[in-house]
Design an enzyme around this catalytic site. Sequence first.
Site: not given
Ligand code: ZN
Length: 135
Positions: A97, A122
């Site tokens: 992220c 994935c």
């Molecule tokens: Zn995050």
Amino acid sequence: MAYEIDKPEEQWRAELTPQEYHVLREAGTERAFTGEYTDTKTVGVYSCRACGAELFRSETKFESHCGWPSFYDPADSSAVELLEDRSHGMVRTEVRCARCGSHLGHVFSGEGYPTPTDQRYCINSISLRLSPEES
Ligand SMILES: [Zn+2]
């Protein structure tokens, strides 16, 4: 590198379940075919379970039969960060992220899936939170 969301590990540990912490913060991998979103077809948005950033949309989810939720493209290319991962004797591309640096999974290219990008993000179910779209 500094992330927009930058918390001490003790805080992540307190906010996440032990399983979430292991995958998101220690780059663990959930066992294949055990994740709650592996075969989910619900229309909606998948966000980072650690910080809530929007990461993937259900329109790019496809059936890869690999045992984990697979997407051919992130919702926004700047939502994820790609890093070379040489662990376990392989060279792979780790997906994190971009907002909080949490581990999501890996991306593989050129496997021949009939998708627009021929890429397979994935991603561990436990790294994601699905928000179903109102219909
Ligand atoms: Zn995050």
